[in-house]
Design a protein around this motif. Structure first.
Motif, short mmCIF file in Angstrom:
data_model
loop_
_atom_site.label_atom_id
_atom_site.label_comp_id
_atom_site.label_asym_id
_atom_site.label_seq_id
_atom_site.Cartn_x
_atom_site.Cartn_y
_atom_site.Cartn_z
N ASN A 106 0.67 -1.24 0.11
CA ASN A 106 -0.16 -0.28 0.32
C ASN A 106 1.01 1.19 0.09
N ALA A 107 2.07 1.44 0.72
CA ALA A 107 2.41 2.54 0.87
C ALA A 107 3.34 2.73 -0.59
N THR A 108 3.92 1.98 -1.45
CA THR A 108 3.90 2.16 -2.33
C THR A 108 3.61 2.02 -4.06
N GLY A 109 1.85 2.01 -3.28
CA GLY A 109 0.53 2.13 -4.46
C GLY A 109 0.88 0.61 -5.19
N THR A 110 1.57 -0.14 -4.54
CA THR A 110 1.09 -1.87 -6.49
C THR A 110 0.48 -2.35 -5.28
N GLY A 111 -0.42 -2.19 -4.41
CA GLY A 111 -1.96 -3.32 -4.16
C GLY A 111 -2.92 -1.93 -3.72
N ALA A 112 -3.51 -2.56 -2.85
CA ALA A 112 -4.86 -2.09 -2.36
C ALA A 112 -5.20 -2.54 -1.06
N PRO A 113 -6.07 -1.93 0.25
CA PRO A 113 -6.02 -2.75 1.22
C PRO A 113 -6.59 -3.68 0.49
N PRO A 114 -6.94 -4.86 1.60
CA PRO A 114 -7.43 -6.84 1.92
C PRO A 114 -8.78 -6.66 1.67
N GLN A 115 -9.54 -5.55 2.59
CA GLN A 115 -11.01 -5.16 2.30
C GLN A 115 -11.72 -4.78 0.95
N THR A 116 -10.62 -4.33 0.05
CA THR A 116 -11.17 -3.49 -1.01
C THR A 116 -11.18 -5.41 -1.96
N TRP A 117 -10.31 -6.31 -1.93
CA TRP A 117 -9.89 -7.25 -2.48
C TRP A 117 -11.43 -8.80 -2.90
N PRO A 118 -11.41 -9.33 -4.04
CA PRO A 118 -12.48 -10.03 -3.93
C PRO A 118 -11.88 -10.98 -2.84
N ARG A 119 -13.39 -11.84 -2.38
CA ARG A 119 -13.50 -12.32 -1.71
C ARG A 119 -12.28 -14.05 -1.99
N SER A 120 -11.98 -13.78 -3.17
CA SER A 120 -11.86 -15.36 -3.00
C SER A 120 -10.20 -14.99 -3.03
N GLU A 121 -9.45 -14.20 -3.38
CA GLU A 121 -8.27 -13.72 -3.29
C GLU A 121 -8.03 -13.18 -1.81
N LEU A 122 -8.63 -12.32 -1.53
CA LEU A 122 -8.77 -12.62 -0.43
C LEU A 122 -8.25 -14.04 0.99
N VAL A 123 -8.98 -14.92 0.74
CA VAL A 123 -8.92 -16.19 0.73
C VAL A 123 -7.85 -16.59 1.23
N VAL A 124 -7.43 -17.28 -0.38
CA VAL A 124 -6.20 -17.35 -0.99
C VAL A 124 -4.87 -17.17 -0.56
N ASP A 125 -4.73 -15.54 -0.51
CA ASP A 125 -3.54 -14.88 0.83
C ASP A 125 -3.74 -14.69 1.63
N LEU A 126 -5.35 -15.03 2.56
CA LEU A 126 -4.47 -15.52 4.40
C LEU A 126 -4.64 -16.65 3.89
N LEU A 127 -4.87 -17.81 3.47
CA LEU A 127 -4.25 -19.73 3.58
C LEU A 127 -2.59 -19.43 3.12
N HIS A 128 -2.18 -18.85 2.66
CA HIS A 128 -0.70 -18.96 1.73
C HIS A 128 -0.02 -18.36 2.80
N LYS A 129 -0.15 -16.85 3.79
CA LYS A 129 0.85 -16.44 4.83
C LYS A 129 0.21 -17.44 6.09
N ALA A 130 -0.34 -17.78 6.66
CA ALA A 130 -0.87 -18.76 7.29
C ALA A 130 -0.24 -20.32 7.53
N VAL A 131 0.09 -21.53 6.11
CA VAL A 131 0.59 -21.46 6.13
C VAL A 131 2.28 -21.06 6.20
N TYR A 132 2.41 -20.04 5.78
CA TYR A 132 4.28 -19.70 5.37
C TYR A 132 4.53 -19.83 7.32
N ALA A 133 3.16 -19.00 8.13
CA ALA A 133 3.61 -18.48 9.87
C ALA A 133 3.63 -19.94 10.84
#
Length: 185
Positions: A106-133
């Motif tokens: 968001n600071a670089t302008g390459t992304g948008a706040p997650p609440q503006t994402w399509p839900r399917s993209e948000l779920v996929v991102d949350l899942l992958h970041k949880a796997v990483y964590a």
């Protein structure tokens, strides 16, 4: 502790990125989702490198993807050395991982706040970041556990929970634990 946490954290973070990437590639084969080039765009903007419209170079994408995960692994290692281990700590770390992405994108302008994402993209991102964590946490916790309990765990062993009558552990003293009757454990 910090020198150990640095090396172990880089290792744990890299392992987490590897597990996350394998999961992403498997998910992409199933769903047909294309690679994201947001990491490359973010790194280009952070470093002032010339931006390339369209498809981003794979090495730049991988540098951001792997580098960010490896560096954040240091924080998870510090957590583990302090005694913040296990699933609760990995869940807390997942929030840090997601927050880091969002701040940079968001600071670089390459992304948008997650609440503006399509839900399917948000779920996929949350899942992958949880796997990483959680993968990063398993490695960081195992490496830190080789040195025994962390300061927070030793404190909790005196009397679990946040209690005003259990002060900080003395520095430089034995790490022996005593129960309520004063017996060494």
């Amino acid at each position: 502790m910090m020198k150990r946490a640095l090396g172990e954290g880089l290792l744990a973070g890299t392992a987490g990125v590897l597990v996350m990437t394998l999961g992403e590639k498997a998910e992409q084969r199933l769903t047909g989702r294309p690679d994201s080039h947001v990491p490359a765009r973010t790194l280009e903007r952070l470093t002032g490198a010339p931006e390339r419209p369209g498809r981003q170079p794979r090495p730049v994408n991988l540098a951001m993807h792997i580098g960010q995960g490896a560096l954040l692994g240091v924080l998870r290692s510090v957590m583990a050395h302090a005694g913040l281990r296990g699933p609760w700590s990995s869940a807390k770390f997942a929030v840090v991982r997601l927050t880091n992405d969002q701040i940079l994108e968001n600071a670089t302008g390459t992304g948008a706040p997650p609440q503006t994402w399509p839900r399917s993209e948000l779920v996929v991102d949350l899942l992958h970041k949880a796997v990483y964590a959680f993968a990063t946490g398993v490695v960081a916790d195992a490496l830190a556990a080789r040195r025994g309990p962390g300061p927070g765990q030793r404190h909790a062993a005196l009397r679990p929970g946040r209690r005003p009558d259990v002060g900080p552990l003395p520095r430089g003293r034995s790490h022996a634990l005593r129960d309520d009757e004063g017996h060494t454990r």
